[in-house]
Design an enzyme around this catalytic site. Structure first.
Site, short mmCIF file in Angstrom:
data_model
loop_
_atom_site.label_atom_id
_atom_site.label_comp_id
_atom_site.label_asym_id
_atom_site.label_seq_id
_atom_site.Cartn_x
_atom_site.Cartn_y
_atom_site.Cartn_z
N ASP A 88 0.85 -1.18 0.00
CA ASP A 88 0.00 0.00 0.00
C ASP A 88 0.89 1.24 0.00
OD1 ASP A 88 -2.32 1.83 0.81
OD2 ASP A 88 -3.27 -0.14 0.99
N HIS A 119 -3.71 6.25 3.20
CA HIS A 119 -4.39 5.00 2.87
C HIS A 119 -3.74 3.81 3.57
CE1 HIS A 119 -5.94 1.69 0.26
NE2 HIS A 119 -7.01 2.47 0.21
N SER A 269 -11.50 -1.05 -0.31
CA SER A 269 -10.17 -1.18 0.30
C SER A 269 -10.28 -1.65 1.75
CB SER A 269 -9.45 0.17 0.29
OG SER A 269 -8.82 0.43 -0.94
#
Length: 343
Positions: A88, A119, A269
């Site tokens: 990520d 994120h 996600s």
């Protein structure tokens, strides 16, 4: 062409080179010419991937604490001794909910220090934030060994705010293979990629459980979620997802944020991150269970050899029973070999 970077890919027995063509050169024709060279195993254009996040918080609670009976599951297992790789963006490893977790960090984007980015911090926190520490949220697998592998970076031009490339993802996948992880989280999507597909095959061959987020804007769910034997996860509120995908909460998910705070996030996600944590719990409870058996435990129609008629909503308690043959979540005995969860 000009050489920009290179990296060994021992899992495939290859060396990978990133080349940049002179301006005005037709890329498709150049790739075709390279592919025809007998000295070259594979030639492909660099492709771009992006995270699957949304910005509309709709809830003020952690859905899986009640829906999945998370506290009761933690009485059986917490993911201890299970290595989980998260590919990520960077992660705020100093966050109060992650302090003391000894997270392995690597930066495959550039040569700079490992940064704290949004994120990745959210995904890692959902998977492995500390539990029962008096602050923040409870990670699904609070004692799993976490590897935060930065292959994506923030982008103001991407709708999700984060992008990755074929090359950075490939380097991170190779590191995960070398580290012998048991679970791999890919909360991102992009075009089907030959190099990444080979590395995913190598991961699956090493009995790694691969969990990926479904892109509902793609007919097949996008890559890598559409790759064979990958656990594809879509949000419960999403529409038009593939029938082979599993459904998990995806709206108003509490998550750790950069700078030591928390916020509510939405998107597949984060649905995938929760399932990654659940898979880590299952592997910790039953280490000898093969990834295909874990996938079947999450999707009983697959276990019975039936083609799924529609996406299945995950029943975490039932999955634990199928894998461990132990009573979970206030269940009652149906027979000596089968346990039926109490509704």
């Amino acid at each position: 062409m000009h050489l920009l970077d290179d990296w060994p890919m021992p899992a495939l027995g290859l060396d990978c080179f990133v080349m940049e063509a002179d301006s005005g050169v037709a890329r498709a024709r150049l790739v075709s010419q390279l592919a025809a060279d007998p000295r070259i195993e594979l030639a492909q254009p660099m492709q771009v991937f992006h995270a699957l996040a949304e910005g509309d918080p709709l809830s003020a609670a952690q859905p899986i604490v009640t829906d999945w009976h998370l506290r009761e599951l933690h009485a059986l297992g917490t993911g201890r001794n299970v290595n989980v790789a998260v590919i990520d963006t960077g992660v705020d490893v100093g966050h109060p909910d992650l302090q003391g977790r000894r997270i392995v960090t690597r930066n495959f984007v550039d040569s700079g220090p490992f940064p704290a980015e949004s994120h990745g911090t959210q995904v890692v926190g959902i998977i492995g934030a500390r539990s029962d520490d008096g602050v923040g949220i409870a990670g699904v697998a609070p004692q799993a060994r976490l590897l935060a592998l930065r292959a994506c970076w923030p982008s103001s031009t991407a709708a999700s705010g984060a992008v990755c490339s074929s090359f950075t993802l490939a380097k991170a996948l190779q590191f995960a293979l070398d580290a012998h992880v048991q679970v791999l989280n890919l909360s991102l999507t992009g075009p089907r990629d030959p190099l990444l597909g080979r590395l995913l095959d190598a991961a699956l061959g090493q009995r790694i459980s691969v969990v990926a987020a479904v892109d509902t804007h793609s007919a097949d769910g996008g890559f890598p979620s559409s790759h064979h034997d990958v656990i594809a996860v879509a949000g419960e509120q999403a529409r038009d997802h593939p029938s082979t995908s599993l459904l998990a909460p995806d709206r108003g998910i509490p998550a750790t944020t950069v700078g030591g705070g928390w916020s509510f996030v939405s998107g597949s996600s984060y649905a995938a991150a929760q399932v990654t944590g659940l898979v880590a719990l299952l592997r910790g409870m039953a280490p000898a269970t093969a990834p295909a058996q874990l996938r079947a435990a999450l999707a009983p129609e697959v276990e019975l050899g039936l083609a799924p008629r529609r996406p299945e909503r995950i029943d975490a308690c039932a999955a634990v029973v199928r894998v461990t043959q132990r009573c979970a979540c206030d269940c009652i005995a149906g027979s000596t070999t089968h346990w039926r969860p109490r509704r």
